[in-house]
Design a protein around this motif. Sequence first.
Motif, PDB file in Angstrom:
ATOM      1  N   LYS A 101       0.838  -1.202   0.000  1.00 44.73           N
ATOM      2  CA  LYS A 101       0.000   0.000   0.000  1.00 44.73           C
ATOM      3  C   LYS A 101       0.872   1.251   0.000  1.00 44.73           C
ATOM      4  CE  LYS A 101      -3.524   2.479   2.569  1.00 44.73           C
ATOM      5  NZ  LYS A 101      -4.206   2.634   3.832  1.00 44.73           N
ATOM      6  N   LEU A 102       1.888   1.279   0.852  1.00 44.12           N
ATOM      7  CA  LEU A 102       2.785   2.438   0.909  1.00 44.12           C
ATOM      8  C   LEU A 102       3.515   2.632  -0.416  1.00 44.12           C
ATOM      9  CD1 LEU A 102       4.302   2.037   4.487  1.00 44.12           C
ATOM     10  CD2 LEU A 102       2.727   3.811   3.717  1.00 44.12           C
ATOM     11  N   LYS A 116       5.277  13.821 -11.920  1.00 49.33           N
ATOM     12  CA  LYS A 116       5.771  13.784 -13.296  1.00 49.33           C
ATOM     13  C   LYS A 116       4.789  14.493 -14.234  1.00 49.33           C
ATOM     14  CE  LYS A 116       7.541  10.537 -16.779  1.00 49.33           C
ATOM     15  NZ  LYS A 116       7.714  11.563 -17.713  1.00 49.33           N
ATOM     16  N   ILE A 117       3.504  14.251 -14.023  1.00 46.41           N
ATOM     17  CA  ILE A 117       2.485  14.904 -14.862  1.00 46.41           C
ATOM     18  C   ILE A 117       2.571  16.413 -14.693  1.00 46.41           C
ATOM     19  CG2 ILE A 117      -0.005  15.268 -15.123  1.00 46.41           C
ATOM     20  CD1 ILE A 117      -0.324  12.244 -14.471  1.00 46.41           C
ATOM     21  N   ALA A 168       3.273   5.835  -2.936  1.00 44.90           N
ATOM     22  CA  ALA A 168       4.479   6.535  -3.394  1.00 44.90           C
ATOM     23  C   ALA A 168       4.515   6.593  -4.920  1.00 44.90           C
ATOM     24  CB  ALA A 168       5.730   5.835  -2.860  1.00 44.90           C
ATOM     25  N   ASP A 169       4.115   5.505  -5.589  1.00 46.03           N
ATOM     26  CA  ASP A 169       4.082   5.481  -7.057  1.00 46.03           C
ATOM     27  C   ASP A 169       3.067   6.496  -7.598  1.00 46.03           C
ATOM     28  OD1 ASP A 169       6.001   3.509  -7.051  1.00 46.03           O
ATOM     29  OD2 ASP A 169       4.588   1.857  -7.448  1.00 46.03           O
ATOM     30  N   VAL A 170       1.904   6.608  -6.961  1.00 43.69           N
ATOM     31  CA  VAL A 170       0.883   7.566  -7.383  1.00 43.69           C
ATOM     32  C   VAL A 170       1.415   8.991  -7.238  1.00 43.69           C
ATOM     33  CG1 VAL A 170      -1.370   8.543  -6.751  1.00 43.69           C
ATOM     34  CG2 VAL A 170      -1.106   6.070  -6.983  1.00 43.69           C
TER      35      VAL A 170
END
Length: 181
Positions: free
Chosen positions: A129-130, A142-143, A134-136
């Motif tokens: 979950k963590l 980046k966006i 972090a990926d989100v």
Amino acid sequence: MKLTEKQKRFCDEYIKLGNAKEAAINAGYSKKTAKSMGAENLTKPDLKKYIDERMEQLASERIMSAQEILERLSLIANAKIKETVVIANAEGYSEVEKPPDFKVQIQAMKELLKRYPDNDRLLEQQLRKLKAEADVSEAKSKILTDTANKLEGNLKTNQLLMALVDPQLAEPEGEALNDKL
């Protein structure tokens, strides 16, 4: 394995004393033959097997089983077991029974949790979950960076700041940033 009562007594005495001659005397052998009978008895396979089995049984009676350990840890964690503490007072000292403090209870709980395999799965899920969170966050960053690099001048600064505060504010008049580019 059929042992006589005298042989069983010899074995039990030998386990207590660790001395074959004394064990033979205590088991009822004559003092004259005790040394040779004790040595001879220790070479007999049936007696040796009985001694080994009794030693194993005695050891298992003295050593806590895993179940007993878990039960004891549970009693400590639930504060259902008390310890005796010596406290100094005006009359000298007194012994008081007190439940384990929170630190001891928490340690007992940690020890209990270590023994449950599902505990690893729970930790694994929390880590996943963590990592996903972090990926989100990284993707959003980046966006925003890519979008800011495509914008020009004041529009770039204002829309980037608005996107950082609230991504919906960065879309002026309901248009997506990408539609404007």
